[in-house]
Design an enzyme around this catalytic site. Structure first.
Site, short mmCIF file in Angstrom:
data_model
loop_
_atom_site.label_atom_id
_atom_site.label_comp_id
_atom_site.label_asym_id
_atom_site.label_seq_id
_atom_site.Cartn_x
_atom_site.Cartn_y
_atom_site.Cartn_z
N LEU A 135 0.89 -1.16 0.00
CA LEU A 135 0.00 0.00 0.00
C LEU A 135 0.92 1.20 0.00
O LEU A 135 1.90 1.22 0.73
CB LEU A 135 -0.87 0.02 1.26
CG LEU A 135 -2.07 -0.92 1.30
CD1 LEU A 135 -2.70 -0.92 2.69
CD2 LEU A 135 -3.11 -0.53 0.26
N ASP A 136 0.62 2.19 -0.83
CA ASP A 136 1.45 3.40 -0.87
C ASP A 136 1.51 4.06 0.50
O ASP A 136 0.64 3.84 1.34
CB ASP A 136 0.86 4.41 -1.85
CG ASP A 136 0.78 3.88 -3.27
OD1 ASP A 136 1.65 3.09 -3.63
OD2 ASP A 136 -0.16 4.26 -3.99
N GLU A 137 2.48 4.91 0.68
CA GLU A 137 2.65 5.64 1.94
C GLU A 137 1.38 6.39 2.32
O GLU A 137 1.00 6.45 3.48
CB GLU A 137 3.83 6.61 1.78
CG GLU A 137 4.22 7.33 3.04
CD GLU A 137 5.48 8.18 2.86
OE1 GLU A 137 5.91 8.75 3.87
OE2 GLU A 137 6.01 8.29 1.73
N SER A 190 -1.69 5.59 1.43
CA SER A 190 -2.85 4.70 1.44
C SER A 190 -2.89 3.97 2.78
O SER A 190 -1.89 3.84 3.45
CB SER A 190 -2.77 3.68 0.30
OG SER A 190 -2.77 4.36 -0.94
N ARG A 213 -0.25 2.55 -8.18
CA ARG A 213 -1.26 3.58 -7.91
C ARG A 213 -2.48 3.45 -8.82
O ARG A 213 -3.12 4.43 -9.19
CB ARG A 213 -0.64 4.98 -7.98
CG ARG A 213 0.44 5.18 -6.91
CD ARG A 213 1.11 6.53 -6.96
NE ARG A 213 0.36 7.60 -6.34
CZ ARG A 213 0.31 7.84 -5.02
NH1 ARG A 213 0.96 7.07 -4.19
NH2 ARG A 213 -0.38 8.86 -4.55
#
Length: 190
Positions: free
Chosen positions: A44-46, A48, A146
């Site tokens: 998961l992105d930073e 998210s 993303r």
């Protein structure tokens, strides 16, 4: 004996345990005393949040990351999501990926009428004066960089907050941001 964990990754953390660059980043190891050899299954992105599975079993990681396992995200978007936009998401939309155009696979999507109770995010999203926001669910079996954020932007509704709530049949349920739950195994269904 392998160990498995379900965590609610908070906003602002990287989905990793080591970060070699100079800037100080928040890492998963700050949330719990994890065993040696632990790895995040997917990322998961930073910016998210939500469900992240961790394991010491590389085979389990391959199963979960397969193209057959559904990942469900709740996204808070800028503006009031329309049924037309949802229909476009379901059919697949064109996004940019690695400098080329990519058509996302058909997916499930719907408007979430009840505002989910994920608690306050670490960083305020924005002020009501900037206009209304709404929530939608997007279920994908692929995971380009993303991708979900690019999908909502492609239909005119930029993502403000993204929370993964399900991987296969493993749900976030009431796990609070930063909470860690050790489980015997993941019973991942396709």
């Amino acid at each position: 004996m392998h160990q498995h964990f379900i965590i609610h990754k908070p906003y602002g953390y990287l989905s990793q345990f080591k970060y070699e660059l100079k800037r100080k980043k928040k890492l998963l190891g700050e949330l719990h005393d994890f065993p040696e050899g632990i790895m995040a299954i997917g990322r998961l992105d930073e910016d998210s949040e939500g469900l992240l599975l961790l394991t010491t079993d590389g085979k389990m990681s391959e199963i979960v990351r397969s193209k057959k396992v559904e990942k469900e995200y709740y996204v808070q978007v800028d503006g009031i999501m329309t049924h037309e936009a949802i229909e476009r998401l379901k059919k697949g939309v064109e996004i940019g990926f690695d400098g080329t155009k990519y058509m996302t696979k058909p997916c499930q999507s719907f408007i979430v009428n009840e505002v989910p109770d994920f608690g306050e995010r670490g960083k305020k999203i924005r002020d009501e004066r900037h206009g209304p926001t709404s929530w939608a669910s997007i279920v994908v079996t692929e995971g380009k960089f993303r991708q979900v954020r690019k999908m909502t932007a492609a239909v005119g509704f930029p993502t403000l907050r993204l929370v993964r709530i399900r991987i296969g049949n493993v749900h976030l349920n009431n796990l609070q941001a930063g909470e860690v739950l050790e489980v015997n195994t993941f019973k991942i269904t396709e």
